[in-house]
Design a protein around this motif. Structure first.
Motif, PDB file in Angstrom:
ATOM      1  N   SER A   1       5.723   2.916   5.890  1.00  0.00           N
ATOM      2  CA  SER A   1       5.485   4.211   5.249  1.00  0.00           C
ATOM      3  C   SER A   1       4.796   4.085   3.887  1.00  0.00           C
ATOM      4  O   SER A   1       4.409   5.091   3.290  1.00  0.00           O
ATOM      5  CB  SER A   1       6.821   4.958   5.068  1.00  0.00           C
ATOM      6  OG  SER A   1       7.726   4.204   4.275  1.00  0.00           O
ATOM      7  N   ASP A   2       4.631   2.849   3.411  1.00  0.00           N
ATOM      8  CA  ASP A   2       4.016   2.604   2.109  1.00  0.00           C
ATOM      9  C   ASP A   2       2.500   2.510   2.256  1.00  0.00           C
ATOM     10  O   ASP A   2       1.988   1.719   3.067  1.00  0.00           O
ATOM     11  CB  ASP A   2       4.585   1.305   1.514  1.00  0.00           C
ATOM     12  CG  ASP A   2       3.866   0.882   0.249  1.00  0.00           C
ATOM     13  OD1 ASP A   2       3.815   1.694  -0.692  1.00  0.00           O
ATOM     14  OD2 ASP A   2       3.348  -0.254   0.218  1.00  0.00           O
ATOM     15  N   ARG A   3       1.760   3.323   1.490  1.00  0.00           N
ATOM     16  CA  ARG A   3       0.309   3.389   1.631  1.00  0.00           C
ATOM     17  C   ARG A   3      -0.354   2.036   1.382  1.00  0.00           C
ATOM     18  O   ARG A   3      -1.248   1.612   2.130  1.00  0.00           O
ATOM     19  CB  ARG A   3      -0.254   4.438   0.677  1.00  0.00           C
ATOM     20  CG  ARG A   3      -1.755   4.642   0.808  1.00  0.00           C
ATOM     21  CD  ARG A   3      -2.253   5.705  -0.161  1.00  0.00           C
ATOM     22  NE  ARG A   3      -1.590   6.994   0.088  1.00  0.00           N
ATOM     23  CZ  ARG A   3      -1.767   8.072  -0.658  1.00  0.00           C
ATOM     24  NH1 ARG A   3      -2.581   8.022  -1.710  1.00  0.00           N
ATOM     25  NH2 ARG A   3      -1.147   9.192  -0.363  1.00  0.00           N
ATOM     26  N   THR A   4       0.051   1.344   0.337  1.00  0.00           N
ATOM     27  CA  THR A   4      -0.563   0.045   0.029  1.00  0.00           C
ATOM     28  C   THR A   4      -0.311  -0.960   1.145  1.00  0.00           C
ATOM     29  O   THR A   4      -1.198  -1.739   1.516  1.00  0.00           O
ATOM     30  CB  THR A   4       0.003  -0.496  -1.298  1.00  0.00           C
ATOM     31  OG1 THR A   4      -0.240   0.455  -2.345  1.00  0.00           O
ATOM     32  CG2 THR A   4      -0.636  -1.822  -1.667  1.00  0.00           C
ATOM     33  N   SER A   5       0.907  -0.938   1.697  1.00  0.00           N
ATOM     34  CA  SER A   5       1.230  -1.851   2.802  1.00  0.00           C
ATOM     35  C   SER A   5       0.392  -1.540   4.026  1.00  0.00           C
ATOM     36  O   SER A   5      -0.075  -2.445   4.740  1.00  0.00           O
ATOM     37  CB  SER A   5       2.721  -1.752   3.143  1.00  0.00           C
ATOM     38  OG  SER A   5       3.528  -2.140   2.051  1.00  0.00           O
TER      39      SER A   5
ATOM     40  N   PHE B   1      10.125   0.464   4.929  1.00  0.00           N
ATOM     41  CA  PHE B   1       9.354   0.745   3.716  1.00  0.00           C
ATOM     42  C   PHE B   1       7.879   0.419   3.945  1.00  0.00           C
ATOM     43  O   PHE B   1       6.981   1.183   3.566  1.00  0.00           O
ATOM     44  CB  PHE B   1       9.894  -0.085   2.551  1.00  0.00           C
ATOM     45  CG  PHE B   1       9.023  -0.053   1.322  1.00  0.00           C
ATOM     46  CD1 PHE B   1       9.135   0.972   0.404  1.00  0.00           C
ATOM     47  CD2 PHE B   1       8.072  -1.051   1.106  1.00  0.00           C
ATOM     48  CE1 PHE B   1       8.312   1.000  -0.726  1.00  0.00           C
ATOM     49  CE2 PHE B   1       7.250  -1.028  -0.016  1.00  0.00           C
ATOM     50  CZ  PHE B   1       7.380   0.005  -0.930  1.00  0.00           C
TER      51      PHE B   1
ATOM     52  N   HIS C   1      13.199   0.240  -0.637  1.00  0.00           N
ATOM     53  CA  HIS C   1      14.043   0.919   0.340  1.00  0.00           C
ATOM     54  C   HIS C   1      15.065  -0.080   0.881  1.00  0.00           C
ATOM     55  O   HIS C   1      14.861  -1.281   0.835  1.00  0.00           O
ATOM     56  CB  HIS C   1      13.149   1.438   1.472  1.00  0.00           C
ATOM     57  CG  HIS C   1      13.843   2.327   2.442  1.00  0.00           C
ATOM     58  ND1 HIS C   1      14.581   1.838   3.488  1.00  0.00           N
ATOM     59  CD2 HIS C   1      13.917   3.676   2.527  1.00  0.00           C
ATOM     60  CE1 HIS C   1      15.072   2.850   4.196  1.00  0.00           C
ATOM     61  NE2 HIS C   1      14.680   3.968   3.630  1.00  0.00           N
TER      62      HIS C   1
ATOM     63  N   LYS D   1      12.704  -0.601  -6.719  1.00  0.00           N
ATOM     64  CA  LYS D   1      11.965   0.443  -6.006  1.00  0.00           C
ATOM     65  C   LYS D   1      11.888   0.188  -4.506  1.00  0.00           C
ATOM     66  O   LYS D   1      11.098   0.817  -3.810  1.00  0.00           O
ATOM     67  CB  LYS D   1      10.541   0.534  -6.576  1.00  0.00           C
ATOM     68  CG  LYS D   1      10.504   0.952  -8.034  1.00  0.00           C
ATOM     69  CD  LYS D   1       9.078   1.040  -8.550  1.00  0.00           C
ATOM     70  CE  LYS D   1       9.037   1.466 -10.017  1.00  0.00           C
ATOM     71  NZ  LYS D   1       7.651   1.564 -10.527  1.00  0.00           N
TER      72      LYS D   1
END
Length: 476
Positions: free
Chosen positions: A457-461, A454, A448, A446
């Protein structure tokens, strides 16, 4: 079927092909023979035909993945279906033209440049008139060189014309059709320049952050200038890298859609753009920023060029180079602002970005392995069976970054910067969680292609990053 209609003669470069084989072979030659830069100029002294022959023989271009224009192929297939003879007439070397014809299986005859004759413009027209007579053929072309050929053709077909070509051809009165199938759009340049990758240059502000100088307006403005010039230099590098990697990118399922690989942007435009951006970056930084920043920028460019030409194909060397390129951004920020760099920042950066570079390689190899491939991946120094070792090295490198952070808490300099340095301990489990999650997602397929993009743009990150920032703010 047979037809009484005259033959349909098709140009190759810029017409059937959304590229130019002279430039394709030139780049391929320099890509594989970077130390023989002067050799093409020696060939050129003997004439353009000699240059084309030398490049065709001493370089490799895979004609099966070149960006052919589907609109032109459709036109050819319609003419073939009606029984017309189809001729490929090109200024490219005969060996390349024959390979294209063998691949497409659309042509009854091929005429092209050989070692003594450069078949372009009036020379192409004279040969066609000699074989088919004046107005004894229809011709498909795109460039100023084709004006002379259209003058002796029965009908003129114009494909994605160069500037001024359509008007001059129309004045001859035999234009049958104008095809605009490949229009360059601003978003193609935005994609080629990788403006979204400028997010990585925020690392320039890391020394400003660690020195607690974010409210120092002159420093912030100086940092913004450094960000701009580093971004221009990086975009120049991306353009050059895409030009050098045309052949490899066209074999990749997603990279083949890049503007230069797909033919949406011309190679010539890229060859003009990348040195222009580089010149602006170096001149601007030399005039407006400390010389140390300019020296760091030159070092970044040299390392990136070495990475593009050779290092990216060397096992382990490639990921260490990538991690170094990220760390250089932090060094550049310190040089631009005349701030001191600590061992802790550099060590944390190298381990963290080495882990992310290995994430990138793992994602590529996982895709190759799940596609059933067992051979060395194209343009890389790894085999799909290296997955387990890469994941071990990557996770270990990420955890070492956490250990560096933990040791930083006990440094005497840290106690001078933070009122409550012990609170920084809370950042360690957050970072452990984030690194472990990144590797788990990568293992599950999963991730990028670019883990840094990634992460932004990743909410958790993003939440993890905000929590880390909050911890350091409270500690301060």
């Amino acid at each position: 079927m047979t037809s009484n209609a005259p033959p349909l003669v098709v140009d190759l470069d810029g017409t059937l092909l959304r590229s130019d084989l002279l430039l394709e072979t030139g780049i391929a030659f320099l890509r594989s023979n970077p130390l023989q830069l002067l050799k093409p100029f020696i060939w050129l002294l003997k004439g353009k035909a000699s240059l084309k022959e030398g490049l065709a023989k001493d370089s490799h271009v895979d004609v099966t993945v070149l960006p052919y224009d589907p609109a032109v192929i459709t036109l050819i297939e319609q003419a073939r279906a009606s029984g017309r003879s189809i001729v490929l007439a090109t200024a490219s070397h005969i060996s390349l033209a024959n390979r294209v014809a063998d691949h497409l299986q659309l042509f009854d005859k091929v005429v092209a440049t050989n070692g003594s004759l450069n078949l372009s413009s009036h020379r192409k027209r004279d040969l066609l008139v000699e074989q088919y007579g004046n107005e004894g053929f229809d011709y498909i072309g795109n460039s100023l060189d084709d004006i002379a050929v259209w003058a002796s053709a029965r009908k003129a077909y114009i494909v994605n014309p160069e500037r001024g070509v359509e008007q001059r051809a129309a004045a001859q009165g035999n234009v049958e059709e104008v095809i605009h199938s490949n229009t360059t759009r601003p978003r193609d340049w935005i994609k080629a320049l990788r403006l979204h990758q400028w997010m990585k240059n925020i690392l320039i502000f890391v020394p400003l952050l660690t020195a607690h100088q974010l409210t120092n307006i002159p420093f912030v403005l100086q940092g913004l200038l450094a960000f701009l010039f580093f971004g221009l230099c990086a975009s120049s590098v991306y353009l050059l890298n895409d030009l050098l990697d045309l052949n490899d990118d066209r074999h990749h399922k997603s990279k083949r859609n890049r503007p230069f690989a797909s033919g949406k942007l011309s190679i010539l435009a890229g060859l003009l753009a990348f040195p222009s951006l580089l010149g602006i970056a170096f001149i601007g930084s030399a005039v407006l920023l400390p010389w140390e920043f300019t020296a760091t920028l030159i070092g970044y460019y040299i390392l990136t060029l070495a990475y593009s030409l050779s290092m990216k194909r060397k096992m382990v060397v490639d990921v260490i180079s990538l991690a170094s390129l990220y760390t250089i951004r932090i060094i550049a920020g310190a040089c631009a602002l005349n701030l001191e760099l600590t061992f802790w920042i550099l060590a944390f950066s190298m381990f963290m970005f080495l882990s992310l570079a290995l994430v990138k390689r793992y994602a590529e190899l996982r895709e190759a392995k799940h596609s059933g491939r067992t051979e060395k991946t194209r343009g890389r120094g790894y085999y799909p069976d290296d997955l387990e070792m890469i994941s071990s090295l990557g996770a270990a490198s990420g955890y070492l970054a956490v250990m560096v952070l933990a040791m930083y808490i006990h440094d005497p300099a840290t106690t001078r910067l933070y009122s409550h340095p012990q609170i920084i301990w809370l950042a360690c489990p957050i970072l452990l969680f984030w690194i472990s999650r990144i590797w788990m997602l990568t293992h599950r397929g999963k991730m990028h292609d670019d883990p840094v993009m990634f992460a932004v743009s990743d909410r958790t990150s993003i939440v993890a990053g905000l929590l880390m920032g909050l911890v350091f703010w409270v500690a301060a």
